[in-house]
Design an enzyme around this catalytic site. Structure first.
Site, short mmCIF file in Angstrom:
data_model
loop_
_atom_site.label_atom_id
_atom_site.label_comp_id
_atom_site.label_asym_id
_atom_site.label_seq_id
_atom_site.Cartn_x
_atom_site.Cartn_y
_atom_site.Cartn_z
N VAL A 87 -1.85 -4.10 9.53
CA VAL A 87 -3.23 -3.65 9.59
C VAL A 87 -3.76 -3.30 8.21
CG1 VAL A 87 -2.62 -1.22 9.95
CG2 VAL A 87 -4.80 -2.10 10.82
N ALA A 88 -2.87 -3.01 7.28
CA ALA A 88 -3.28 -2.68 5.91
C ALA A 88 -2.14 -3.05 4.98
CB ALA A 88 -3.62 -1.20 5.78
N SER A 89 -2.51 -3.47 3.77
CA SER A 89 -1.50 -3.83 2.78
C SER A 89 -1.94 -3.32 1.42
CB SER A 89 -1.33 -5.36 2.74
OG SER A 89 -0.41 -5.73 1.73
N ILE A 101 2.19 -0.98 -2.89
CA ILE A 101 3.54 -0.44 -2.72
C ILE A 101 4.10 -0.70 -1.32
CG2 ILE A 101 4.91 1.68 -2.74
CD1 ILE A 101 4.05 0.80 -5.48
N GLN A 117 3.02 -1.66 3.20
CA GLN A 117 2.04 -2.12 4.18
C GLN A 117 2.29 -1.42 5.51
OE1 GLN A 117 2.73 -6.36 4.00
NE2 GLN A 117 3.84 -6.39 5.94
N ASP A 139 -5.37 11.33 -4.01
CA ASP A 139 -5.66 9.89 -3.98
C ASP A 139 -6.72 9.62 -2.92
OD1 ASP A 139 -5.38 7.30 -4.83
OD2 ASP A 139 -3.62 6.85 -3.64
#
Length: 531
Positions: free
Chosen positions: A129-131, A134, A136, A286
């Site tokens: 779903v996200a990459s 560092i 995923q 972050d």
């Protein structure tokens, strides 16, 4: 061999984006060398670059892969060191990078958790779903029906990072040696800082612990949701957490369709930031849009969800007090107090002229105060203050760099949600209340409560310690210090005698060698008598 190929790849990218020209141009400005000017002219032959220098640096880092992308992201936070045009371009680096193969993610999960995938999860979504650079993320469901998110570290990251960091360190050394701009930007310090960030992020257990601490800090607050870590499934390269549902903070249209109060959301963002900084001294460092969702369901609907806890900042009580006083001095336009705080904190040298630093601070702040309050950016004020303070040798502390980066992110998000957001007006009451709690009766009571635990341990020991102290006064022990001092003096005398003897012997040896050289010179170099 792989290192050689990597260096050749980097060289090819450097040439393709003309970074060699930028390096030589920077060195020429610093050294004012004609030779470098000629070299720069030769490098420009047959090559033309229409992009700005910042865009070329950003594109080169993107071409070099995830580690260099991450380096660019971290470098973009060092606005106290970088030119503004380069920092702005590096800030555009996106977190989305091509994912690695799902079978590698599955192999990592099974190896780390020690079971086949079908025993661990009822279902598993192979498409991430996200990459990011560092790791995923994959969605899955446990056998008890709980929906979870699995974060998997990219395979082989440690060896890749160590090799690329060694190359970055080499480039930093060359930049400091051959460029005055390079020396001013302190690239070796930046690489060392990047090294710390990366190795912290490579340990996903550390990230899970950071998330747990933030979740504990906001356990009684509806303002911020932190996903719960499932510690039975957390290892250094795999962590499993509860799945959270929300809308990315930068999807404005979706937020409006979900009837989210954007103005309230912007004010809550400011409150969350200052609560983390001044109440907890522990903040998510972050907070870019990719790591923030807004809950669209359940009891947290309309409130923030934080993700990705690899980088957190911490502040001591001294840091918090210093920052609060600085903020309030800014609000009151008390520039002398700002200058005094820099000297009192030790971040500016003790011999700094307070009036000169005051004038520099005034030059930074007054242009902002002459504009309407809603047009003032507190983050930009701090940024320009950091830049101006360089000529006074003010050392910018790492925790303050993280704080400035986070403040810029929060302020930018807040203004995106509510263009009329006035960060100053929103933050000032919070800071004034915090200062009163620190210096007033409430602060005294809180500090007394914290110290009471130590007192409870010390009080029973006081009679014994008092007896020992009185006994030593009545029956003083031999002055062993004086005896030891006498022994040292005697040893020093013997040592000096030997030094004198050895020095005299060396002197005689040198005289004999000189006489021998004179004799040889006379035999071989002088013409013979009557010649």
């Amino acid at each position: 061999m792989r290192s050689i190929f990597r260096i050749l790849t980097i060289v090819q990218v450097v040439l393709r984006f003309g970074l060699d020209q930028l390096a030589v141009d920077g060195a020429r400005r610093g050294l004012d060398s004609r030779l470098l000017g000629v070299l720069l002219s030769l490098l420009r032959l047959g090559r033309r670059f229409d992009e700005t220098r910042g865009a070329r640096i950003r594109q080169a880092l993107e071409s070099l892969g995830p580690i260099f992308v991450k380096f660019g992201q971290v470098l973009s936070t060092r606005r106290d060191l970088l030119p503004e045009d380069i920092a702005d371009e590096l800030a555009m680096l996106q977190d989305q990078v091509p994912p690695f193969e799902s079978h590698l993610a599955i192999a990592t999960i099974e190896r780390s958790l020690g079971k086949p995938l079908n025993e661990l999860f009822e279902s598993f979504e192979e498409t991430p779903v996200a990459s990011a650079s560092i790791a995923q993320v994959h969605f899955a469901r446990l056998h008890d029906g709980q929906d979870v998110a699995i974060k998997v570290l990219r395979p082989g990251m440690l060896s890749i990072i160590d090799k690329d960091l060694a190359l970055l360190h080499l480039f930093a050394q060359l930049a400091e040696r051959f460029s005055s701009d390079g020396r001013r930007l302190k690239p070796r310090e930046v690489v060392a800082e990047f090294n710390n960030y990366l190795h912290d992020e490579l340990d996903l257990v550390r990230e899970a612990a950071n998330a747990t601490q933030l979740r504990r800090n906001f356990g009684n607050s509806p303002l911020l949701q932190i996903p719960e870590m499932l510690w039975d499934y957390c290892k250094s390269d795999v962590i499993v957490m509860e799945r959270v549902y929300g809308i990315p903070i930068n999807r404005m249209q979706r937020l409006k369709e979900a009837e989210i109060d954007l103005k309230q959301l912007s004010r809550e963002g400011v409150e969350i930031f200052f609560t983390q900084v001044f109440r907890d001294g522990y903040f998510h460092a972050d907070m870019h849009p990719g790591n923030i969702l807004v809950s669209d369901r359940g009891p947290h609907k309309g409130h923030y969800i934080a993700l990705d806890f690899g980088i957190v900042g911490t502040l001591s009580e001294f840091d918090k007090n210093y920052l609060a006083q600085n903020f309030l001095a800014f609000f009151r336009r008390d520039y002398r107090r700002v200058a005094e705080l820099h000297v009192e904190s030790g971040w500016a040298p003790a011999n700094t002229r307070v009036d000169a630093l005051e004038a520099a601070v005034r030059g930074v702040c007054e242009p902002f105060f002459d504009r309407p309050l809603k047009e003032i950016s507190l983050g930009q004020v701090l940024l320009r203050l950091f830049q101006a303070s360089r000529r006074f040798n003010v050392e910018i502390q790492p925790q303050l760099v993280l704080l400035q980066k986070t403040l810029l992110n929060i302020e930018g998000l807040g203004r995106q949600l509510d263009p009329d957001l006035d960060l100053w007006v929103t933050a000032k009451p919070f800071l004034e209340k915090w200062m009163k709690e620190q210096v007033g009766l409430q602060g005294l009571r809180q500090r007394t409560e914290r110290e009471a635990e130590r007192w409870s341990a010390m009080l029973p020991e006081l009679p014994r310690l008092t007896h020992i102290a009185l006994k030593r006064l009545a029956y003083p022990e031999p002055n062993t210090t004086a005896l030891k001092l006498g022994q040292l003096i005697e040893e020093n005398r013997r040592t000096r005698r030997w030094v004198v003897v050895l020095s005299f012997l060396v002197f005689l040896l040198l005289v004999n060698m000189l006489a021998l050289l004179i004799k040889l010179w006379g035999l071989f170099l002088l013409p013979p008598p009557g010649g």
